[in-house]
Write a protein that holds these residues in place. Sequence first.
Motif, short mmCIF file in Angstrom:
data_model
loop_
_atom_site.label_atom_id
_atom_site.label_comp_id
_atom_site.label_asym_id
_atom_site.label_seq_id
_atom_site.Cartn_x
_atom_site.Cartn_y
_atom_site.Cartn_z
N ILE A 120 6.68 0.82 9.15
CA ILE A 120 5.78 2.39 8.54
C ILE A 120 5.82 3.70 9.92
O ILE A 120 6.49 4.21 8.56
N ALA A 121 5.13 3.46 10.60
CA ALA A 121 5.32 4.25 11.57
C ALA A 121 6.30 4.57 11.99
O ALA A 121 6.74 5.66 12.36
N ALA A 122 7.25 3.92 12.40
CA ALA A 122 8.73 4.32 12.84
C ALA A 122 9.67 4.69 11.96
O ALA A 122 10.61 5.39 12.27
N VAL A 123 9.65 4.18 10.48
CA VAL A 123 10.62 5.06 9.61
C VAL A 123 10.08 6.40 9.06
O VAL A 123 10.95 6.74 8.16
N ALA A 124 8.98 6.62 8.99
CA ALA A 124 8.02 7.71 8.87
C ALA A 124 8.71 9.10 9.24
O ALA A 124 8.56 9.53 8.45
N GLY A 125 9.27 8.99 9.96
CA GLY A 125 10.39 10.41 10.74
C GLY A 125 11.23 10.52 10.11
O GLY A 125 11.62 11.08 9.97
N ALA A 146 0.72 -1.04 0.07
CA ALA A 146 -0.29 -0.18 0.06
C ALA A 146 0.74 1.09 -0.58
O ALA A 146 0.80 2.00 -0.56
N TYR A 147 2.13 0.90 0.76
CA TYR A 147 2.75 2.80 0.75
C TYR A 147 3.51 2.69 -0.68
O TYR A 147 3.38 3.76 -1.37
N LEU A 148 4.09 1.50 -1.49
CA LEU A 148 4.71 2.08 -2.26
C LEU A 148 3.42 2.49 -3.29
O LEU A 148 3.88 3.25 -4.78
N GLU A 149 2.23 2.08 -3.76
CA GLU A 149 1.28 2.48 -4.04
C GLU A 149 0.63 2.79 -4.69
O GLU A 149 0.59 4.43 -5.06
N ARG A 150 0.96 3.83 -3.22
CA ARG A 150 0.06 5.51 -2.42
C ARG A 150 1.99 6.48 -2.92
O ARG A 150 1.49 7.43 -3.45
N LEU A 151 3.00 6.21 -3.22
CA LEU A 151 4.12 6.40 -3.93
C LEU A 151 3.85 6.58 -5.72
O LEU A 151 4.71 8.00 -5.74
N ARG A 152 3.79 5.21 -5.54
CA ARG A 152 3.45 5.26 -7.33
C ARG A 152 2.91 6.62 -8.02
O ARG A 152 2.60 7.13 -8.78
N PRO A 174 4.33 8.70 1.09
CA PRO A 174 4.88 8.62 0.99
C PRO A 174 4.60 9.58 -0.11
O PRO A 174 5.73 10.05 -1.63
N ASP A 175 3.92 11.14 -0.03
CA ASP A 175 3.80 12.51 -0.72
C ASP A 175 5.55 12.90 -0.19
O ASP A 175 5.65 13.70 -1.18
N GLU A 176 5.86 12.75 0.73
CA GLU A 176 7.35 13.51 1.06
C GLU A 176 8.27 12.71 -0.07
O GLU A 176 9.42 13.37 0.01
N ALA A 224 1.84 9.19 -6.10
CA ALA A 224 2.27 10.66 -5.82
C ALA A 224 3.40 11.06 -6.91
O ALA A 224 3.56 12.22 -7.39
N LEU A 225 4.20 9.49 -7.57
CA LEU A 225 4.86 10.32 -8.74
C LEU A 225 4.82 10.24 -9.90
O LEU A 225 4.93 10.30 -10.77
#
Length: 303
Positions: free
Chosen positions: A57-62, A13-19, A67-69, A21-22
């Motif tokens: 994912i929550a731990a590395v978000a910072g 899901a993270y990769l799909e949102r990143l895709r 994905p948008d960032e 956003a790109l």
Amino acid sequence: MNAAHDLPTTIPAYLERLRQALQGCDPALAQDALYDAEDYLRSELAANPGKSEAEVIAAVAGSYGAPDEVADIYRDTEVRVQTALRAPPPPPRKSLPGRFFGVLADPHTYGSLFYMLLSIATGTFYFTWAVTGVGLSVGFAILIIGIPFVILFIGATRVLALVEGRIVEVMLGERMPRRPVYSDRSLPWLQRIGAMFTDPRTWGTMAYFLAMQPLGVVYFAVAVTTLALGAAFIAMPFAHWFGFDANIHLDGHGWIDWSAPWAWPLSIVIGIVLIIAMLHLARLVGHLHGKLAKALLVSSQAY
């Protein structure tokens, strides 16, 4: 910073949102960004076996970003890198003679011309590699070494695609991937093999390698013939001056009368025009071939 509840809870899901956003950026850049993100997230997941994907994912978000960032960071970095590496563009020319001779000041022109000359060697190698590999794969299919050979052949072909991409980017100026498509090592090997065979880029690379043989022959023949003909027209007046038979014969009769006052300048002008026209053609070929390489060698997942 996105709130925690807005973050995806799984790596796909993270990769799909990143895709998403790109969307709209260069597909080669998108492939690199997706590879980096998946490699980083799966490495963090492997390093923290007691955590779920959502917790990782929550731990590395910072540190890594949502994905948008991440998409914004890659876009900004790409702009800065391309601006730093791009050769200064030639000054704009509005007159017809300026546009015609302006090709001499374009660095991409010479990269494209060298690529046309080099392509007869690379095209022959790629064609031989693809035909031999496919033939041996079919021949070994009934033997126990068949499957390992096919896996090795497909994997090496993907590496060659990256190498060709670097050549295309350096010589033709077309942005190509700098990282492969990510392969999840946690998946069973049968699924990983199936993913290679179902990836359209695998067959796009094969098609590209097969097409490079005829394209390389045409590129080389056109470049060498035109450049040699142009150089011959320029050299003929000087060869005639030193007493060599520099005339061009048609049905046994020379058609250039060197005693005429127009003969020398006309021959030199024809030679110069042929060479500069070849440089324009090389620049066009470089542009079109770069698009072909991107269409066949970049993962469809990046679009």
